[in-house]
Motif scaffolding. Structure first.
Motif, PDB file in Angstrom:
ATOM      1  N   PRO A   1     -17.860  80.487 -62.622  1.00 63.15           N
ATOM      2  CA  PRO A   1     -16.440  80.820 -62.686  1.00 63.15           C
ATOM      3  C   PRO A   1     -15.706  80.327 -61.446  1.00 63.15           C
ATOM      4  CG  PRO A   1     -17.723  82.778 -62.154  1.00 63.15           C
ATOM      5  CD  PRO A   1     -18.706  81.666 -62.411  1.00 63.15           C
ATOM      6  N   SER A   2     -14.592  79.659 -61.655  1.00 62.94           N
ATOM      7  CA  SER A   2     -13.836  79.069 -60.559  1.00 62.94           C
ATOM      8  C   SER A   2     -12.346  79.201 -60.858  1.00 62.94           C
ATOM      9  CB  SER A   2     -14.217  77.598 -60.392  1.00 62.94           C
ATOM     10  OG  SER A   2     -13.393  76.948 -59.452  1.00 62.94           O
ATOM     11  N   ILE A   3     -11.538  79.088 -59.814  1.00 59.24           N
ATOM     12  CA  ILE A   3     -10.082  79.069 -59.976  1.00 59.24           C
ATOM     13  C   ILE A   3      -9.554  77.813 -59.307  1.00 59.24           C
ATOM     14  CG2 ILE A   3      -7.897  80.202 -59.426  1.00 59.24           C
ATOM     15  CD1 ILE A   3      -9.506  82.866 -59.492  1.00 59.24           C
ATOM     16  N   ILE A   4      -8.866  76.999 -60.076  1.00 59.23           N
ATOM     17  CA  ILE A   4      -8.255  75.774 -59.570  1.00 59.23           C
ATOM     18  C   ILE A   4      -6.774  76.047 -59.297  1.00 59.23           C
ATOM     19  CG2 ILE A   4      -7.724  73.356 -60.021  1.00 59.23           C
ATOM     20  CD1 ILE A   4     -10.718  73.978 -59.625  1.00 59.23           C
ATOM     21  N   VAL A   5      -6.331  75.643 -58.132  1.00 60.72           N
ATOM     22  CA  VAL A   5      -4.934  75.783 -57.730  1.00 60.72           C
ATOM     23  C   VAL A   5      -4.295  74.395 -57.696  1.00 60.72           C
ATOM     24  CG1 VAL A   5      -3.419  76.286 -55.769  1.00 60.72           C
ATOM     25  CG2 VAL A   5      -5.173  77.929 -56.442  1.00 60.72           C
ATOM     26  N   LYS A   6      -3.135  74.289 -58.292  1.00 61.13           N
ATOM     27  CA  LYS A   6      -2.372  73.036 -58.294  1.00 61.13           C
ATOM     28  C   LYS A   6      -1.010  73.300 -57.644  1.00 61.13           C
ATOM     29  CE  LYS A   6      -0.251  69.707 -61.515  1.00 61.13           C
ATOM     30  NZ  LYS A   6      -0.052  69.399 -62.962  1.00 61.13           N
ATOM     31  N   ILE A   7      -0.786  72.687 -56.496  1.00 59.72           N
ATOM     32  CA  ILE A   7       0.471  72.845 -55.772  1.00 59.72           C
ATOM     33  C   ILE A   7       1.357  71.624 -56.025  1.00 59.72           C
ATOM     34  CG2 ILE A   7       1.475  72.716 -53.456  1.00 59.72           C
ATOM     35  CD1 ILE A   7      -0.543  74.695 -52.493  1.00 59.72           C
ATOM     36  N   THR A   8       2.623  71.867 -56.344  1.00 62.81           N
ATOM     37  CA  THR A   8       3.606  70.803 -56.512  1.00 62.81           C
ATOM     38  C   THR A   8       4.718  71.001 -55.498  1.00 62.81           C
ATOM     39  OG1 THR A   8       3.120  70.726 -58.884  1.00 62.81           O
ATOM     40  CG2 THR A   8       5.136  69.643 -58.142  1.00 62.81           C
ATOM     41  N   THR A   9       5.158  69.920 -54.874  1.00 65.51           N
ATOM     42  CA  THR A   9       6.215  70.005 -53.863  1.00 65.51           C
ATOM     43  C   THR A   9       7.537  69.465 -54.406  1.00 65.51           C
ATOM     44  OG1 THR A   9       5.930  67.806 -52.892  1.00 65.51           O
ATOM     45  CG2 THR A   9       4.436  69.553 -52.135  1.00 65.51           C
ATOM     46  N   ASP A  10       8.585  69.670 -53.620  1.00 60.90           N
ATOM     47  CA  ASP A  10       9.909  69.173 -54.009  1.00 60.90           C
ATOM     48  C   ASP A  10       9.984  67.653 -53.993  1.00 60.90           C
ATOM     49  OD1 ASP A  10       9.693  68.957 -51.274  1.00 60.90           O
ATOM     50  OD2 ASP A  10      11.657  69.800 -50.815  1.00 60.90           O
ATOM     51  N   GLU A  11       8.971  66.982 -53.431  1.00 62.08           N
ATOM     52  CA  GLU A  11       8.922  65.522 -53.436  1.00 62.08           C
ATOM     53  C   GLU A  11       8.042  64.998 -54.575  1.00 62.08           C
ATOM     54  OE1 GLU A  11       7.723  64.146 -49.599  1.00 62.08           O
ATOM     55  OE2 GLU A  11       9.352  65.181 -48.552  1.00 62.08           O
ATOM     56  N   GLY A  12       7.560  65.912 -55.407  1.00 62.22           N
ATOM     57  CA  GLY A  12       6.729  65.513 -56.529  1.00 62.22           C
ATOM     58  C   GLY A  12       5.278  65.266 -56.194  1.00 62.22           C
ATOM     59  N   ILE A  13       4.857  65.573 -54.977  1.00 66.75           N
ATOM     60  CA  ILE A  13       3.458  65.401 -54.580  1.00 66.75           C
ATOM     61  C   ILE A  13       2.649  66.586 -55.093  1.00 66.75           C
ATOM     62  CG2 ILE A  13       1.863  65.156 -52.641  1.00 66.75           C
ATOM     63  CD1 ILE A  13       4.201  63.998 -51.029  1.00 66.75           C
ATOM     64  N   VAL A  14       1.480  66.291 -55.662  1.00 66.99           N
ATOM     65  CA  VAL A  14       0.613  67.315 -56.244  1.00 66.99           C
ATOM     66  C   VAL A  14      -0.707  67.367 -55.476  1.00 66.99           C
ATOM     67  CG1 VAL A  14      -0.716  67.971 -58.287  1.00 66.99           C
ATOM     68  CG2 VAL A  14       1.628  67.136 -58.536  1.00 66.99           C
ATOM     69  N   GLY A  15      -1.149  68.576 -55.150  1.00 64.43           N
ATOM     70  CA  GLY A  15      -2.435  68.763 -54.485  1.00 64.43           C
ATOM     71  C   GLY A  15      -3.248  69.833 -55.183  1.00 64.43           C
TER      72      GLY A  15
ATOM     73  N   GLY B   1      -6.597  72.630 -55.097  1.00 63.46           N
ATOM     74  CA  GLY B   1      -7.524  73.434 -54.314  1.00 63.46           C
ATOM     75  C   GLY B   1      -8.410  74.235 -55.247  1.00 63.46           C
ATOM     76  N   GLU B   2      -9.377  74.950 -54.676  1.00 58.58           N
ATOM     77  CA  GLU B   2     -10.331  75.682 -55.503  1.00 58.58           C
ATOM     78  C   GLU B   2     -10.803  76.945 -54.806  1.00 58.58           C
ATOM     79  OE1 GLU B   2     -14.369  74.888 -58.153  1.00 58.58           O
ATOM     80  OE2 GLU B   2     -13.786  73.429 -56.629  1.00 58.58           O
ATOM     81  N   ALA B   3     -10.996  77.993 -55.605  1.00 57.89           N
ATOM     82  CA  ALA B   3     -11.601  79.239 -55.135  1.00 57.89           C
ATOM     83  C   ALA B   3     -12.809  79.556 -56.002  1.00 57.89           C
ATOM     84  CB  ALA B   3     -10.598  80.395 -55.199  1.00 57.89           C
ATOM     85  N   VAL B   4     -13.980  79.619 -55.390  1.00 58.20           N
ATOM     86  CA  VAL B   4     -15.172  80.123 -56.073  1.00 58.20           C
ATOM     87  C   VAL B   4     -15.537  81.430 -55.378  1.00 58.20           C
ATOM     88  CG1 VAL B   4     -17.594  79.738 -56.631  1.00 58.20           C
ATOM     89  CG2 VAL B   4     -15.965  77.846 -56.773  1.00 58.20           C
TER      90      VAL B   4
ATOM     91  N   LEU C   1      -5.624  77.796 -51.667  1.00 51.72           N
ATOM     92  CA  LEU C   1      -4.299  77.351 -51.254  1.00 51.72           C
ATOM     93  C   LEU C   1      -4.384  76.423 -50.050  1.00 51.72           C
ATOM     94  CD1 LEU C   1      -2.520  80.773 -51.747  1.00 51.72           C
ATOM     95  CD2 LEU C   1      -2.135  78.715 -53.102  1.00 51.72           C
ATOM     96  N   ASP C   2      -5.250  76.747 -49.119  1.00 52.05           N
ATOM     97  CA  ASP C   2      -5.467  75.907 -47.935  1.00 52.05           C
ATOM     98  C   ASP C   2      -5.880  74.496 -48.350  1.00 52.05           C
ATOM     99  OD1 ASP C   2      -6.786  75.887 -44.801  1.00 52.05           O
ATOM    100  OD2 ASP C   2      -7.906  74.760 -46.295  1.00 52.05           O
ATOM    101  N   ILE C   3      -6.861  74.386 -49.228  1.00 47.27           N
ATOM    102  CA  ILE C   3      -7.370  73.082 -49.657  1.00 47.27           C
ATOM    103  C   ILE C   3      -6.287  72.283 -50.371  1.00 47.27           C
ATOM    104  CG2 ILE C   3      -9.011  71.942 -51.217  1.00 47.27           C
ATOM    105  CD1 ILE C   3     -10.923  74.362 -50.617  1.00 47.27           C
ATOM    106  N   ALA C   4      -5.531  72.959 -51.246  1.00 48.36           N
ATOM    107  CA  ALA C   4      -4.462  72.261 -51.965  1.00 48.36           C
ATOM    108  C   ALA C   4      -3.401  71.734 -51.009  1.00 48.36           C
ATOM    109  CB  ALA C   4      -3.836  73.201 -52.998  1.00 48.36           C
TER     110      ALA C   4
ATOM    111  N   SER D   1     -15.713  69.247 -58.076  1.00 49.79           N
ATOM    112  CA  SER D   1     -15.411  68.107 -57.211  1.00 49.79           C
ATOM    113  C   SER D   1     -14.322  68.436 -56.197  1.00 49.79           C
ATOM    114  CB  SER D   1     -14.969  66.903 -58.059  1.00 49.79           C
ATOM    115  OG  SER D   1     -16.056  66.298 -58.703  1.00 49.79           O
ATOM    116  N   VAL D   2     -13.396  69.312 -56.558  1.00 48.12           N
ATOM    117  CA  VAL D   2     -12.279  69.630 -55.662  1.00 48.12           C
ATOM    118  C   VAL D   2     -12.768  70.372 -54.421  1.00 48.12           C
ATOM    119  CG1 VAL D   2     -10.139  70.963 -55.434  1.00 48.12           C
ATOM    120  CG2 VAL D   2     -10.549  69.604 -57.488  1.00 48.12           C
TER     121      VAL D   2
END
Length: 371
Positions: free
Chosen positions: A30-44, A46-49, A103-106, A300-301
């Motif tokens: 079980p894992s949680i993937i975090v996807k951060i989007t910025t106002d410049e459209g950049i996507v990052g 992250g992951e929490a296990v 969140l840190d990784i993203a 992989s993230v």
């Protein structure tokens, strides 16, 4: 640059075969993937296990904490301000390192992409060119573990991490079977995951395996038993590694003060991500404690994030981030040249996330935006 949206994906990563340690058997991860989007459209990404037995977090509690507390607090903030972001998260909740790590990784992935550099260049630049990968042997019958070690050795692996921690007699039999199978020149590291409980039983085990050429012994006693680690270290010639007993700066300081370990297993999921992991590495380096980046069996993230830390610091001499090799399906494309890994030079984490696979594996999805 500001964070405008955070998407949370609770997923279950399918394992090729069950992963068995002293305290649990995992049929999937079980894992949680975090996807951060910025106002410049950049996507990052992250992951929490989370691991109830190690970080005190569950899959469900981590998702809820991210959804209701941590993710909303970062909306509108600059992902480049790592110290400030961690200060904000620490003010909201005590510990919860896996949730903060996601969140840190993203954020690091976003910043690397913004600047056009790999994450390791944000950490001081690349030091290591490649790392040998250690194959992890789940707990099994001695003959089965020995056979798996033989097969992996034929694939080019030169080191094994053996999961043990059931009881001293059967565990020593496992270790002896693997040593007899692979010969004297292959490195064997023994990870007890707290399963031998105390110094007394651990010292009995050490006496029984003193002729087996063990590279190091990892976390044989309960996580909070630093006194037990000190006693074992003083009475054994086998190098001793701390894992579950080390999460944050305070614990690293105690390990240094007491001389409780020769080696430290730093995991991003235990300490809160890349930024705090670097602080732990600096402390260990000043104290002369050798370091490893360990795995919580991330995709992989999360695995790529750990590798970037390891590749950037001289003090890291080993890595055990083998999660992607254990999955029958992964959300990313972290590449291994088994039995080695050499990171690419792409911006950010250097991992392309397959959104269709992410959607397929998702059990629950939540989007967090400004109110």
């Amino acid at each position: 640059m500001k964070i405008t949206q955070i998407d949370l994906y609770a997923i279950r990563l399918p394992l090729i075969s069950p992963f068995i340690v002293s305290y649990h058997t995992y049929d999937d991860m079980p894992s949680i993937i975090v996807k951060i989007t910025t106002d410049e459209g950049i996507v990052g990404y992250g992951e929490a296990v989370a691991d109830d037995h190690v970080t005190g977090e569950s899959w469900e509690s981590t998702f809820a904490l991210l959804q209701h507390s941590l993710a909303p607090a970062l909306i509108g903030h600059n992902p480049m301000h790592f110290e400030t972001l961690h200060d904000k998260m620490d003010a909201i909740v005590y510990q919860a390192p896996a949730a903060k790590a996601a969140l840190d990784i993203a954020c690091y992935d976003v910043v690397g992409k913004k600047l056009g550099v790999p994450v390791y260049d944000l950490l001081g630049g690349r030091y290591h060119e490649r790392f040998p990968i250690t194959h992890v042997l789940s707990i099994g019958e001695p003959e089965a573990m020995a056979q798996e070690a033989r097969e992996r050795m034929e694939q080019g692996y030169s080191s094994f991490k053996m999961k043990v921690g059931r009881d001293v007699t059967s565990d020593v039999a496992r270790i002896r079977a693997v040593r007899n199978e692979v010969g004297p020149d292959i490195a064997i590291r023994v990870d007890v995951n707290q399963g031998w409980i105390n110094a007394s039983s651990t010292l009995q085990a050490i006496e029984q395996m003193k002729d087996l050429g063990i590279d190091w012994l990892e976390q044989p006693v309960k996580a909070d038993d630093l006194d037990g680690m000190v006693e074992i270290k003083s009475k054994s010639t086998i190098s001793l590694m701390i894992d579950e007993g080390l999460k944050y700066k305070r614990e690293m300081l105690q390990v240094i003060k007491l001389g409780a370990a020769h080696k430290a297993n730093i995991k991003l999921m235990k300490c809160g991500g890349i930024y705090p992991a670097m602080k732990l590495a600096h402390m260990a380096e000043m104290a002369g404690i050798d370091c490893q980046i360990g795995s919580m069996v991330e995709s992989s993230v999360g695995s790529a994030a750990g590798f970037h830390v390891a590749f950037a610091k001289k003090i890291f001499s080993s890595v055990e981030l083998t999660g992607p090799l254990k999955f029958s399906k992964d959300i990313g494309n972290l590449h291994y040249d088994v039995p080695f890994i050499a990171l690419n030079d792409q911006a950010g984490l250097g991992v392309d996330v397959d959104e269709s696979v992410l959607e397929e594996l998702t059990v629950r999805h939540q989007t967090v935006i400004a109110p």
